[in-house]
Write a protein that holds these residues in place. Structure first.
Motif, PDB file in Angstrom:
ATOM      1  N   TYR A  90       0.773  -1.153  -0.072  1.00 56.48           N
ATOM      2  CA  TYR A  90       0.113   0.070  -0.141  1.00 56.48           C
ATOM      3  C   TYR A  90       0.949   1.194   0.003  1.00 56.48           C
ATOM      4  CZ  TYR A  90       0.860   0.651   4.937  1.00 56.48           C
ATOM      5  OH  TYR A  90       1.624   0.476   6.365  1.00 56.48           O
ATOM      6  N   HIS A  91       0.322   2.396  -0.291  1.00 54.61           N
ATOM      7  CA  HIS A  91       0.820   3.776   0.005  1.00 54.61           C
ATOM      8  C   HIS A  91      -0.097   4.665   0.572  1.00 54.61           C
ATOM      9  CE1 HIS A  91      -1.416   5.605  -3.466  1.00 54.61           C
ATOM     10  NE2 HIS A  91      -1.202   4.283  -3.961  1.00 54.61           N
ATOM     11  N   ASN A  92       0.648   5.811   1.321  1.00 54.78           N
ATOM     12  CA  ASN A  92      -0.238   6.527   1.833  1.00 54.78           C
ATOM     13  C   ASN A  92      -0.881   7.484   0.888  1.00 54.78           C
ATOM     14  OD1 ASN A  92       0.646   6.062   4.478  1.00 54.78           O
ATOM     15  ND2 ASN A  92       2.607   6.878   4.235  1.00 54.78           N
ATOM     16  N   THR A  93      -2.050   8.124   1.288  1.00 55.52           N
ATOM     17  CA  THR A  93      -2.667   8.918   0.095  1.00 55.52           C
ATOM     18  C   THR A  93      -1.916  10.156  -0.212  1.00 55.52           C
ATOM     19  OG1 THR A  93      -3.943   9.957   1.779  1.00 55.52           O
ATOM     20  CG2 THR A  93      -4.969   8.155   0.843  1.00 55.52           C
ATOM     21  N   TRP A  94      -0.805  10.654   0.814  1.00 52.82           N
ATOM     22  CA  TRP A  94      -0.204  11.944   0.421  1.00 52.82           C
ATOM     23  C   TRP A  94       0.868  11.728  -0.344  1.00 52.82           C
ATOM     24  CZ3 TRP A  94      -0.717   9.774   5.385  1.00 52.82           C
ATOM     25  CH2 TRP A  94       0.420   9.371   5.787  1.00 52.82           C
ATOM     26  N   ASP A  95       1.458  10.327  -0.342  1.00 51.86           N
ATOM     27  CA  ASP A  95       2.926  10.032  -0.899  1.00 51.86           C
ATOM     28  C   ASP A  95       2.697   8.852  -1.813  1.00 51.86           C
ATOM     29  OD1 ASP A  95       5.387   9.671  -1.593  1.00 51.86           O
ATOM     30  OD2 ASP A  95       6.167   9.355   0.142  1.00 51.86           O
ATOM     31  N   PRO A  96       2.185   8.632  -2.955  1.00 51.66           N
ATOM     32  CA  PRO A  96       1.954   7.567  -3.820  1.00 51.66           C
ATOM     33  C   PRO A  96       3.319   6.782  -4.205  1.00 51.66           C
ATOM     34  CG  PRO A  96       0.940   9.402  -4.737  1.00 51.66           C
ATOM     35  CD  PRO A  96       1.661   9.957  -3.428  1.00 51.66           C
ATOM     36  N   GLY A 108      -8.239  -9.101  12.314  1.00 50.52           N
ATOM     37  CA  GLY A 108      -8.635  -7.444  11.792  1.00 50.52           C
ATOM     38  C   GLY A 108      -7.751  -6.647  12.321  1.00 50.52           C
ATOM     39  N   ASN A 109      -7.452  -5.505  11.778  1.00 50.78           N
ATOM     40  CA  ASN A 109      -6.738  -4.500  12.271  1.00 50.78           C
ATOM     41  C   ASN A 109      -7.147  -3.201  11.564  1.00 50.78           C
ATOM     42  OD1 ASN A 109      -4.535  -3.094  13.188  1.00 50.78           O
ATOM     43  ND2 ASN A 109      -3.164  -4.862  13.048  1.00 50.78           N
ATOM     44  N   ILE A 110      -6.390  -2.028  11.921  1.00 56.81           N
ATOM     45  CA  ILE A 110      -6.763  -0.827  11.127  1.00 56.81           C
ATOM     46  C   ILE A 110      -5.286   0.002  10.688  1.00 56.81           C
ATOM     47  CG2 ILE A 110      -8.985  -0.336  12.449  1.00 56.81           C
ATOM     48  CD1 ILE A 110      -7.445   1.556  14.174  1.00 56.81           C
ATOM     49  N   PHE A 111      -5.679   0.985   9.713  1.00 56.09           N
ATOM     50  CA  PHE A 111      -4.477   1.897   9.617  1.00 56.09           C
ATOM     51  C   PHE A 111      -5.125   3.336  10.012  1.00 56.09           C
ATOM     52  CE2 PHE A 111      -4.154  -1.026   5.804  1.00 56.09           C
ATOM     53  CZ  PHE A 111      -2.693  -1.311   5.839  1.00 56.09           C
ATOM     54  N   TYR A 112      -4.229   4.018  10.782  1.00 56.02           N
ATOM     55  CA  TYR A 112      -4.509   5.228  11.391  1.00 56.02           C
ATOM     56  C   TYR A 112      -4.875   6.355  10.532  1.00 56.02           C
ATOM     57  CZ  TYR A 112      -3.474   2.822  15.936  1.00 56.02           C
ATOM     58  OH  TYR A 112      -3.583   1.956  16.806  1.00 56.02           O
ATOM     59  N   LEU A 113      -4.583   6.177   9.485  1.00 55.25           N
ATOM     60  CA  LEU A 113      -4.565   7.197   8.508  1.00 55.25           C
ATOM     61  C   LEU A 113      -5.122   6.273   7.066  1.00 55.25           C
ATOM     62  CD1 LEU A 113      -1.695   9.732   8.731  1.00 55.25           C
ATOM     63  CD2 LEU A 113      -3.988  10.098   9.420  1.00 55.25           C
ATOM     64  N   GLN A 114      -6.115   6.868   6.304  1.00 57.56           N
ATOM     65  CA  GLN A 114      -6.359   6.096   5.120  1.00 57.56           C
ATOM     66  C   GLN A 114      -5.043   5.822   4.094  1.00 57.56           C
ATOM     67  OE1 GLN A 114      -9.044   7.595   2.146  1.00 57.56           O
ATOM     68  NE2 GLN A 114     -10.277   5.639   2.871  1.00 57.56           N
ATOM     69  N   VAL A 115      -5.163   4.595   3.732  1.00 56.91           N
ATOM     70  CA  VAL A 115      -3.990   4.354   2.777  1.00 56.91           C
ATOM     71  C   VAL A 115      -4.828   3.537   1.263  1.00 56.91           C
ATOM     72  CG1 VAL A 115      -2.410   3.748   4.662  1.00 56.91           C
ATOM     73  CG2 VAL A 115      -3.687   2.085   3.638  1.00 56.91           C
ATOM     74  N   ILE A 116      -4.010   3.529   0.423  1.00 57.21           N
ATOM     75  CA  ILE A 116      -4.290   2.880  -0.795  1.00 57.21           C
ATOM     76  C   ILE A 116      -3.725   1.323  -1.061  1.00 57.21           C
ATOM     77  CG2 ILE A 116      -4.703   3.088  -3.290  1.00 57.21           C
ATOM     78  CD1 ILE A 116      -6.147   5.248  -1.783  1.00 57.21           C
ATOM     79  N   VAL A 117      -4.617   0.353  -0.815  1.00 60.82           N
ATOM     80  CA  VAL A 117      -3.944  -0.950  -0.988  1.00 60.82           C
ATOM     81  C   VAL A 117      -4.070  -1.119  -2.543  1.00 60.82           C
ATOM     82  CG1 VAL A 117      -4.184  -3.421  -0.715  1.00 60.82           C
ATOM     83  CG2 VAL A 117      -4.896  -1.750   1.321  1.00 60.82           C
TER      84      VAL A 117
END
Length: 126
Positions: A90-96, A108-117
């Motif tokens: 994945y990459h962070n939305t602000w740094d592809p 299960g688990n979470i990412f604290y900020l939205q990412v793009i898998v």
């Protein structure tokens, strides 16, 4: 006296018949902080938003797969409802430009900020 015994036996049998049988599929542990919600056993699911604790997600997943997958799915919460480890890219939305790899063990688990898998691979161990 026999009628009372028979009535009690029939009443007990009726109550037992009304109790639902245990499911044969694997159940998520009750103490899980991020339960599977609407993710089905045997799949890996991801959602673009967080779900309320204890209920799990009910919205449509951004990603559902039973095997290797490549694409683009916004993700904040995921559930690995398989018996295998799943490797996510994945990459962070602000740094592809920066690709990150994460080993998602079953549960299960979470990412604290939205990412793009962008990629899902099955592994025995990662």
């Amino acid at each position: 006296m026999r009628l009372k015994s028979l009535a009690l036996a029939l009443s007990t049998a009726g109550l037992l018949a009304a109790v639902p049988a245990a499911s044969a599929s694997a159940a998520a542990p009750a103490d899980e902080p991020w339960p599977p919600g609407n993710c089905q056993p045997g799949t890996f699911c991801a959602w673009p938003n967080w779900a309320p604790p204890n209920t799990g997600p009910t919205e449509t997943p951004s990603l559902v797969t039973t095997g290797p997958w490549v694409g683009s799915a916004p993700t904040k919460q995921f559930y690995n409802y398989t018996n295998a480890n799943v490797e996510l890219e994945y990459h962070n939305t602000w740094d592809p430009s920066t690709v990150i790899t994460h080993c998602a063990t079953p549960r299960g688990n979470i990412f604290y900020l939205q990412v793009i898998v962008t990629k899902v691979n099955w592994h025995g161990s990662c």
